[in-house]
Motif scaffolding. Structure first.
Motif, PDB file in Angstrom:
ATOM      1  N   GLU A   7      70.313  -5.426 -79.432  1.00 57.45           N
ATOM      2  CA  GLU A   7      69.182  -4.878 -78.841  1.00 57.45           C
ATOM      3  C   GLU A   7      69.107  -5.128 -77.416  1.00 57.45           C
ATOM      4  N   ASN A  11      63.847  -8.083 -80.280  1.00 61.53           N
ATOM      5  CA  ASN A  11      62.830  -8.419 -81.250  1.00 61.53           C
ATOM      6  C   ASN A  11      62.944  -9.555 -82.265  1.00 61.53           C
ATOM      7  N   ASP A  36      70.465  -0.649 -79.379  1.00 63.13           N
ATOM      8  CA  ASP A  36      69.249  -0.541 -79.786  1.00 63.13           C
ATOM      9  C   ASP A  36      68.245  -0.684 -78.585  1.00 63.13           C
ATOM     10  N   THR A  38      65.039   0.181 -78.132  1.00 61.31           N
ATOM     11  CA  THR A  38      63.692   0.470 -78.759  1.00 61.31           C
ATOM     12  C   THR A  38      62.644  -0.314 -77.628  1.00 61.31           C
ATOM     13  N   THR A  39      62.949  -1.438 -77.758  1.00 58.68           N
ATOM     14  CA  THR A  39      61.888  -2.397 -77.081  1.00 58.68           C
ATOM     15  C   THR A  39      61.705  -2.419 -75.555  1.00 58.68           C
ATOM     16  N   SER A  58      64.142   3.637 -81.709  1.00 60.15           N
ATOM     17  CA  SER A  58      62.909   4.100 -82.710  1.00 60.15           C
ATOM     18  C   SER A  58      62.069   4.778 -81.792  1.00 60.15           C
ATOM     19  N   THR A  60      59.443   5.985 -82.699  1.00 56.15           N
ATOM     20  CA  THR A  60      58.088   5.535 -83.532  1.00 56.15           C
ATOM     21  C   THR A  60      57.444   4.535 -82.315  1.00 56.15           C
ATOM     22  N   LYS A  61      58.455   3.877 -81.359  1.00 57.21           N
ATOM     23  CA  LYS A  61      57.566   2.740 -80.861  1.00 57.21           C
ATOM     24  C   LYS A  61      57.287   3.184 -79.444  1.00 57.21           C
ATOM     25  N   GLY A  71      60.038   8.607 -85.822  1.00 59.51           N
ATOM     26  CA  GLY A  71      61.161   9.503 -85.472  1.00 59.51           C
ATOM     27  C   GLY A  71      62.249   8.525 -84.767  1.00 59.51           C
ATOM     28  N   LEU A 239      55.321  -2.075 -83.076  1.00 53.85           N
ATOM     29  CA  LEU A 239      55.241  -2.519 -81.796  1.00 53.85           C
ATOM     30  C   LEU A 239      55.467  -1.233 -81.059  1.00 53.85           C
TER      31      LEU A 239
HETATM   32  C1  LIG Z   1      63.967  -2.639 -82.383  1.00 61.93           C
HETATM   33  C2  LIG Z   1      63.911  -1.842 -83.422  1.00 61.93           C
HETATM   34  N1  LIG Z   1      64.537  -0.853 -83.670  1.00 61.93           N
HETATM   35  C3  LIG Z   1      64.425   0.045 -84.887  1.00 61.93           C
HETATM   36  C4  LIG Z   1      63.350   0.103 -85.574  1.00 61.93           C
HETATM   37  C5  LIG Z   1      63.404   1.038 -86.698  1.00 61.93           C
HETATM   38  O1  LIG Z   1      62.384   1.897 -86.440  1.00 61.93           O
HETATM   39  P1  LIG Z   1      61.743   3.012 -87.317  1.00 61.93           P
HETATM   40  O2  LIG Z   1      60.732   2.313 -88.230  1.00 61.93           O
HETATM   41  O3  LIG Z   1      61.451   4.022 -86.406  1.00 61.93           O
HETATM   42  O4  LIG Z   1      62.764   3.361 -88.159  1.00 61.93           O
HETATM   43  C6  LIG Z   1      62.569  -1.101 -85.390  1.00 61.93           C
HETATM   44  C7  LIG Z   1      61.375  -1.313 -86.253  1.00 61.93           C
HETATM   45  O5  LIG Z   1      60.584  -2.041 -86.393  1.00 61.93           O
HETATM   46  C8  LIG Z   1      62.650  -1.851 -84.343  1.00 61.93           C
HETATM   47  O6  LIG Z   1      61.797  -2.915 -83.989  1.00 61.93           O
END
Ligand SMILES: Cc1ncc(COP(=O)(O)O)c(C=O)c1O
Length: 295
Positions: A7, A11, A36, A38-39, A58, A60-61, A71, A239
Motif C-alpha cells: 500500500e 492501513n 494499492d 487507496t488510502t 478501492s 469505494t473509499k 467499486g 475509510l
Molecule cells: C487499502 C484498501 N484497499 C482495498 C480495500 C478493498 O476495498 P473494497 O471494499 O472496495 O473491495 C480496502 C477495504 O477496506 C482497503 O482498505
C-alpha cells in the motif's frame, strides 16, 4: 515470488511506504510492483512516478468519497515485460486455452498489435488490465453497476478539494491528540515528530492522508470506550468517507489475529483508527474530546 504488493499509505497505521526503494528491488528481480493507492488517492501519491507497474484502488473509499458506492480500479503503467519470463506469468504470457490460445501479453502487451493500433508500440500496453478484467468477469462476474460508476465519477470531480480538507483536518486532530493527557501515542506521518515524516515530505508533500492511529491510555477497554462514546464520528470499518469514521482494529478488523500479529500490523489493543472527514475541525475535535472525557 511473482510480484511485490504494497500500500502507498498503509492501513491501519497511516505508514508511508518507500515505493521507490521497493520498485528498485522489484526491477532487479524482474517482477512487477503492485501498489494499492487507496488510502493516498492519486491526489496525494502518484506511484507510477516512483516505479510502480500496476496501481489499484478501492474506489469505494476516497475516489467515490461519500461511502455510497462500491467499486475498484486497476491502472497499468503498461511497460512491464511479461514475456521476458513467461513461465513466471503463465496466465498473462502463455496461450489461454479458454480464449482459443490467445496470449494476453503478445496481443495486448507493449509490443503487440493492439499497442500498434493505439500508436504506443514499444512503450505501453494493457495486458495485465485486460487479463484482470476479462478473466475476473469470466470467473466471478465482477462488473460494476452503472449507478456506482456514476457516483464514483461524481466523487472524483471533487477529489482534490476533499483531500486537501481531509489532510488539514487529520493534521489538526493528530496535533490535538498528541498533546492530550489521555493519549499514549499518535502515529501520523504528518507530524514532524513521526518517523514517517521524511517519507511524507518525499512522496506526498500535499498531505499525509486522513487515516491514522493513536493509542489510548488504559488499553483495550479504554480504546473501546472511546469508539463507543463518539457522537459525530461513525463507528465503521470503512475509510475515505467525507464523514469522520472511527474503528477499534483489535476488536473489529484485526480481531481474528493473535496479539503479536496485531502489534506487528500496527493494531495493538489500545489502538484507535480514524479516517478524518471534511467536517468543521472544531466539531471533530469537540467530539473526540467528549469521548476522551468518558475515560
Ligand atoms: C487499502 C484498501 N484497499 C482495498 C480495500 C478493498 O476495498 P473494497 O471494499 O472496495 O473491495 C480496502 C477495504 O477496506 C482497503 O482498505
Amino acid at each position: 515470488t511473482k510480484a511485490i504488493y504494497c500500500e502507498s499509505i498503509a492501513n491501519p497505521g497511516g505508514i508511508i511506504t518507500d515505493v521507490e526503494a521497493l520498485s528498485s528491488i522489484a526491477k532487479s528481480a524482474g517482477i512487477p510492483l503492485i501498489v494499492d493507492n487507496t488510502t493516498a488517492s492519486p491526489y496525494l501519491i502518484r506511484p507510477f512516478e516512483w516505479g510502480a507497474d500496476v496501481v489499484i484502488h478501492s474506489a469505494t473509499k476516497f475516489l467515490g468519497g461519500h461511502g455510497n458506492a462500491l467499486g475498484g480500479v486497476i491502472v497499468e503503467k503498461g511497460d512491464f515485460d511479461w514475456l521476458a519470463d513467461s513461465e513466471k506469468f503463465p496466465i498473462i504470457a502463455t496461450p489461454c486455452e479458454s480464449y482459443h490460445g490467445l496470449n494476453f501479453a503478445e496481443v495486448f502487451g507493449k509490443d503487440g498489435p493492439v499497442a500498434e493500433m493505439f500508436g504506443t508500440k514499444g512503450k505501453t500496453g494493457m495486458a495485465f488490465a485486460i487479463a484482470a478484467r476479462a478473466l475476473g468477469l469470466r470467473d466471478m462476474g465482477a462488473c460494476i453497476s452503472p449507478m456506482n460508476t456514476f457516483l464514483i465519477q461524481m466523487g472524483i470531480e471533487t477529489l482534490h478539494v476533499r483531500m486537501e480538507r481531509h489532510c488539514a483536518n487529520a493534521t489538526a486532530l493528530a496535533e490535538f491528540l498528541n498533546q492530550h493527557p489521555k493519549i499514549e501515542w499518535v502515529k501520523y506521518a504528518g507530524l514532524e515528530s513521526d518517523p514517517g515524516y521524511k517519507l511524507h515530505q518525499k512522496y506526498c508533500p500535499k498531505g499525509a492522508g486522513s487515516l491514522f492511529t493513536f493509542g489510548v491510555k488504559g488499553g483495550y477497554e479504554a480504546a473501546k470506550t472511546v469508539v463507543d462514546s463518539v457522537q459525530m464520528f461513525s463507528l465503521v470499518a470503512n475509510l475515505g468517507d467525507t464523514r469522520s469514521l472511527i474503528a477499534h482494529p483489535a476488536s473489529m478488523m484485526h480481531s481474528q489475529l493473535g496479539d503479536e500479529a496485531k502489534k506487528t500490523l500496527g493494531a495493538p489493543p489500545d489502538c484507535v483508527r480514524v479516517s478524518v472527514g471534511i467536517e468543521e475541525i472544531e466539531d471533530i475535535i469537540a467530539d473526540m474530546d467528549l469521548a476522551l472525557s468518558k475515560l
